[in-house]
Design a protein around this motif. Structure first.
Motif, PDB file in Angstrom:
ATOM      1  N   LEU A   1      77.003  -4.754 -92.999  1.00 33.68           N
ATOM      2  CA  LEU A   1      76.461  -3.977 -91.734  1.00 33.68           C
ATOM      3  C   LEU A   1      75.961  -5.058 -90.466  1.00 33.68           C
ATOM      4  O   LEU A   1      75.961  -6.260 -90.884  1.00 33.68           O
ATOM      5  CB  LEU A   1      75.147  -3.561 -92.235  1.00 33.68           C
TER       6      LEU A   1
ATOM      7  N   PRO B   1      70.402   1.350 -83.855  1.00 34.22           N
ATOM      8  CA  PRO B   1      71.350   1.635 -85.129  1.00 34.22           C
ATOM      9  C   PRO B   1      71.788   0.494 -85.821  1.00 34.22           C
ATOM     10  O   PRO B   1      71.978  -0.497 -85.173  1.00 34.22           O
ATOM     11  CB  PRO B   1      72.251   2.447 -84.901  1.00 34.22           C
TER      12      PRO B   1
ATOM     13  N   ARG C   1      74.920  -1.031 -87.797  1.00 35.58           N
ATOM     14  CA  ARG C   1      76.580  -0.375 -87.621  1.00 35.58           C
ATOM     15  C   ARG C   1      77.262  -1.187 -88.701  1.00 35.58           C
ATOM     16  O   ARG C   1      76.783  -1.899 -89.347  1.00 35.58           O
ATOM     17  CB  ARG C   1      76.846  -1.254 -86.277  1.00 35.58           C
TER      18      ARG C   1
ATOM     19  N   ASN D   1      72.413   5.878 -87.609  1.00 36.96           N
ATOM     20  CA  ASN D   1      73.010   4.722 -87.516  1.00 36.96           C
ATOM     21  C   ASN D   1      74.622   4.894 -87.130  1.00 36.96           C
ATOM     22  O   ASN D   1      74.708   6.198 -86.453  1.00 36.96           O
ATOM     23  CB  ASN D   1      73.128   4.221 -89.091  1.00 36.96           C
ATOM     24  N   ASP D   2      75.060   3.772 -86.912  1.00 34.19           N
ATOM     25  CA  ASP D   2      76.749   3.994 -86.362  1.00 34.19           C
ATOM     26  C   ASP D   2      77.655   3.482 -87.154  1.00 34.19           C
ATOM     27  O   ASP D   2      77.744   2.170 -87.304  1.00 34.19           O
ATOM     28  CB  ASP D   2      76.476   3.420 -85.025  1.00 34.19           C
ATOM     29  N   PHE D   3      78.459   4.269 -87.979  1.00 32.38           N
ATOM     30  CA  PHE D   3      79.523   3.537 -88.854  1.00 32.38           C
ATOM     31  C   PHE D   3      80.891   3.799 -88.144  1.00 32.38           C
ATOM     32  O   PHE D   3      81.745   3.946 -88.882  1.00 32.38           O
ATOM     33  CB  PHE D   3      79.292   4.348 -90.339  1.00 32.38           C
ATOM     34  N   ASN D   4      80.942   3.773 -86.956  1.00 31.50           N
ATOM     35  CA  ASN D   4      82.478   3.369 -86.308  1.00 31.50           C
ATOM     36  C   ASN D   4      83.091   4.558 -86.322  1.00 31.50           C
ATOM     37  O   ASN D   4      84.447   4.022 -86.561  1.00 31.50           O
ATOM     38  CB  ASN D   4      82.826   2.063 -86.706  1.00 31.50           C
TER      39      ASN D   4
ATOM     40  N   SER E   1      75.504   9.733 -87.875  1.00 31.30           N
ATOM     41  CA  SER E   1      75.884   8.431 -88.111  1.00 31.30           C
ATOM     42  C   SER E   1      77.219   8.025 -87.546  1.00 31.30           C
ATOM     43  O   SER E   1      77.687   7.135 -88.322  1.00 31.30           O
ATOM     44  CB  SER E   1      75.540   8.235 -89.716  1.00 31.30           C
ATOM     45  N   ASN E   2      77.928   8.839 -86.902  1.00 32.24           N
ATOM     46  CA  ASN E   2      79.226   8.337 -86.410  1.00 32.24           C
ATOM     47  C   ASN E   2      80.066   8.438 -87.335  1.00 32.24           C
ATOM     48  O   ASN E   2      80.873   7.531 -87.584  1.00 32.24           O
ATOM     49  CB  ASN E   2      79.161   7.318 -85.450  1.00 32.24           C
TER      50      ASN E   2
END
Length: 871
Positions: free
Chosen positions: A128, A180, A182, A203-206, A228-229
């Motif tokens: 992360l 977030p 990532r 959050n941001d999981f790309n 969370s993307n």
């Protein structure tokens, strides 16, 4: 124990934690409010965490507690829930201190954390990116070895196994993630074998896929991956989580699921949220959902659900305890959705089917949903009146019927004595407003705006915190209102036929934040509320000077007194005291004197309009200090109604390109100065060219003289420039051609001379932009310049782009560039907008009614037009 006492204990614990520096040693005393009764108290399925400003220990804790209790009381929250939810409103040391109540401390300093699980968590963290330090308590140092004390990690008291991982990212009021995590969701989670609670939302999981291995975390009862993307297909492996009770993957608009078969084994599921997941091809959605017999809460908003077809599946085995149903934005029809939902008449508490294709009358059978507390049918095509059966909805608290085509009166609502919130705006309701509406003693919010109500409004109609009676035909005086005035926070009576003087009680309103009385015929002097944030009084007949009491309204953001009969000088204290002003509109009054230098001290000012007055003197050079017109300002244009948790977004009524009353609902792109139609003299100060964010500048109809500023070309955002009917002399600066966003130009009736620069952009304007300058010559004027046989037409000139020299041509800006830009905009815009078709409140919150886009197009479209005009 009363919540007041619990709050006092929490406050003491927080204060102690802050004083000790939050070093991980602070614990609550034995009289902590986090008793087993509180820790095990279940969150109701409809529970909404209060979106209030988080307390970080630097402000008044009592004020924070008061705001929190006011908001929570709207949800009729019991004391246990009050305490359990409270830490979510804290941050930094305060939140860490409060959160420790959830895990029992280790005795004698013993480390409870199991080594295998601690190592797995550290490996999980390695994948992360924690740029905001959310996991700063996770580490290998001596004081961080006990993972049971790490933020977001909770251990079982007896076995010490990690059972909960709560890494919900912080978000703002509108649901945007603000800090977030990532990176990737690591398979090291598989080592946490007793995990029953996993929250990785916000959050941001790309744009990665939901890992299939999550389906092997067999003890999971709670899984939240919302916002969370994530993208791709939802793995069917989630169907292996047989103990799962709550599942949310909402807010991931790039997720899809061609069918919902994977839900069938989840027999324990009570809460399901798939909102914004693309279910276009999931034709089995209704049969599958109907088999989830324990389901209590269902969110399927903006899922592109396929239409329901006859015959509907058998509901014999369907859940008979469904209490929350949320189907917003799915284009469902009345004939299909109503027969299905009436199967849950004995259990439904919350029904939200906004933004669908509901047509015809509201079914009378809706009155049989006896336990209904919240009903949202807004933004459909419903017709007819309010069914008499609404009188049976004795538990109804929130009702929205706005943006339909409903007619008749609203008397059918008066039997629902528990109503807190009513929105029937943007319909065709008519008739007089019965005083019986005052019998709704719990009512806090009433929006009757944009209907055809008429008659006189009395004090019996004025109750609650938020009242919107705008855009109707109410008439008469409102002087007899003072007995009901104490609770107002938001009052909009604009666009009616009201008249007379305002009651004196307005001046004593400490709670009133927003007052809009525009477009009526009120007269007399202005009694001012003391704590106002937005004051809109335009287009009335108010007289006298700007009240001196306004200097005490230091929270004022919007002040619009335009189109009245006000007189006197503009007070200097406006710039000294009202430092939060975003909009100042004094247009079309009888003000005289000079432009106060103090106005230059307003750092947030984006709209300054003092046109159509009798202002004299020079334009202050210090206008260059208006920093909001230089940079993009991050400022939310709303009034927050603190005690009632209602948000109302501001709009601004400005004069744009000579057209009055055009509403711009987001001012982020609008930077406007209008000093036109006054008696200003002297030069246009060169300093004004530093306001590079300026979009509109109108200095017309004054007595300005001397030369145009040489650096006018620096105002690259300028879309509207009117300097007409002055005494400006000299030539037109070549730099003016650099204003490639310019859509309106008027230099007419001055003393300009010389040749109009033969440059593409300046040649796109009509001759009327230059007439009345006897010394000007050249296209687009018919008058040729000395040495020219006839005025040249750039469309037939060899240099088709109107560029005077090859050096001036920008090789990058080619036809292909503009085609690519256009296609890129179309694809990008519809790729986002087509996915995020939000409901009414979200549209306001996220897009300001999309009018910011309209302004952006106005500013930029001319660049494309100018190129193609000269091909």
């Amino acid at each position: 124990m009363e919540f007041g006492e619990l709050a006092r204990i929490i406050q003491e614990g927080i204060t102690t934690g802050l004083l000790q520096g939050n070093k991980g040693t602070t614990r609550f005393s034995p009289n902590t409010p986090f008793t087993p009764e509180i820790l095990t108290f279940p969150l109701p399925d409809r529970f909404k965490y209060p979106r209030i400003k988080e307390y970080d220990g630097t402000t008044d804790p009592i004020n924070h507690l008061n705001i929190y209790t006011d908001v929570m009381n709207l949800q009729v929250a019991p004391d246990q829930l009050m305490c359990k939810a409270f830490p979510q409103t804290l941050m930094n040391a305060a939140r860490d201190c409060a959160s420790r109540g959830y895990s029992s401390p280790a005795k004698g300093g013993r480390i409870r954390c199991l080594e295998r699980e601690r190592e797995a968590l550290l490996k999980f963290k390695e994948e992360l990116v924690d740029e905001y330090g959310l996991l700063s308590s996770w580490g290998t140092h001596e004081d961080k070895k006990d993972c049971c004390t790490w933020k977001g990690v909770y251990c079982q008291n007896h076995t010490n196994h990690v059972i909960e991982l709560d890494l919900l990212g912080p978000s703002d009021y509108y649901g945007y993630s603000t800090a977030p995590l990532r990176g990737n969701i690591s398979p090291w989670l598989l080592e946490i074998r007793h995990l029953n609670y996993l929250d990785l939302s916000y959050n941001d999981f790309n744009g990665s896929r939901i890992p299939k291995f999550i389906g092997t975390l067999s003890r999971l009862q709670y899984l939240d991956l919302s916002f969370s993307n994530l993208r791709g297909h939802i793995p069917h492996h989630l169907g292996n989580l047989s103990e799962l009770q709550r599942l949310s993957v909402s807010g991931n608009s790039m997720l899809t699921s061609p069918n919902l078969n994977w839900l069938s084994p989840l027999h324990s599921l009570r809460y399901l949220d798939l909102s914004y997941v693309n279910l276009t091809f999931a034709t089995d959605w209704l049969p599958i959902i109907s088999k989830l017999t324990r389901l209590q809460v269902l969110y399927l908003s903006y899922c592109h659900l396929p239409p329901l077809v006859d015959p509907l599946p058998s509901m014999a085995n369907a859940s008979n305890i469904l209490s929350v149903l949320h189907l917003v934005g799915n284009n469902l029809s009345s004939s299909s959705v109503f027969p299905w939902l009436f199967n849950f008449s004995s259990s439904l508490n919350y029904l939200h089917i906004t933004c669908n294709n509901l047509q015809g009358p509201i079914p009378n059978a809706i009155g049989n949903i006896a336990l209904l507390e919240e009903l949202y049918l807004d933004e459909n095509q419903l017709e007819g009146g309010i069914p008499s059966s609404f009188g049976n909805l004795s538990s109804l608290m929130y009702l929205s019927l706005s943006d339909n085509q409903l007619t008749g009166t609203i008397s059918g609502l008066l039997s629902s004595s528990s109503l807190i919130y009513i929105d029937v705006s943007n319909n065709i309701f008519n008739g007089t407003l019965t005083e019986r509406i005052g019998s709704l003693s719990e009512l806090e919010y009433l929006d009757l705006g944009t209907n055809r109500f008429e008659g006189v409004i009395t004090e019996a109609h004025f109750f609650g915190s938020v009242l919107d009676f705008s855009n109707n035909k109410f008439r008469g005086s409102i002087t007899d209102l003072c007995s009901k005035a104490s609770s107002w926070e938001y009052l909009d009576l604009s666009n009616n036929l009201l008249s007379g003087q305002l009651p004196d009680c307005f001046a004593n309103q400490m709670s009133l934040k927003f007052l809009n009385l525009a477009h009526n015929n009120f007269s007399g002097k202005i009694p001012l509320p003391n704590n106002i944030s937005s004051l809109r009084l335009q287009n009335n007949s108010f007289t006298g000077e700007i009240p001196a009491s306004l200097r005490n309204c230091t929270s004022l953001h919007f002040l619009d007194l335009s189109e009245n009969k006000l007189t006197g000088e503009i007070p200097t204290w406006v710039g000294d005291r009202l430092s939060k002003l975003v909009l100042l509109n004094l247009r079309s009054n009888r003000f005289f004197g000079t432009v106060p230098l103090n106005l230059c001290c307003l750092p947030r000012l984006q709209v300054l309009d003092i046109s159509l007055n009798k202002i004299s003197g020079a334009i202050p050079k210090c206008l260059s200090n208006l920093s909001a017109m230089v940079r993009q300002v991050e400022f939310e244009l709303y009034t927050y109604i603190q005690s009632s948790q209602f948000v109302q977004f501001e709009d601004a009524e400005v004069t744009w390109k000579g057209k009055e009353n055009e509403y711009i609902k987001s001012l982020q792109l609008v930077k406007l100065i209008d000093l036109s139609s006054n008696n200003l003299v002297g030069e246009i100060p060169p300093e004004i060219t530093s306001l590079v964010g300026l979009v509109g500048l109108n200095l017309s109809r004054n007595n300005l003289s001397r030369l145009l500023p040489v650096k006018l070309g620096q105002l690259r955002s300028l879309n509207f420039l009117d300097l007409s009917r002055n005494h400006i002399s000299g030539g037109i600066p070549v730099g003016l051609s650099q204003l490639d966003a310019l859509g309106v130009l008027d230099l007419s009736y001055n003393n300009l001379s010389g040749k109009i620069p033969f440059i593409a952009h300046l040649q796109t304007f009509e001759a009327s932009a230059y007439v009345g300058n006897s010394g000007l010559c050249g296209p687009p004027l018919a008058k040729p310049c000395p040495g020219d046989e006839s005025p040249l037409d750039p469309k037939f000139n060899e240099n088709k782009k109107g560029i005077e020299s090859p050096e001036e041509e920008d090789e990058l800006i080619s036809l292909g560039f503009y085609i690519a830009m256009t296609l890129g905009f179309i694809v990008g815009f519809w790729g986002v907008f087509g996915t995020l078709q939000l409901n009414k409140s979200w549209k306001s919150a996220f897009f300001g009614s999309m009018e910011w886009l309209y302004v952006w197009i106005l500013i930029n479209k001319n660049r494309l037009q100018n190129y193609f005009a000269f091909l």
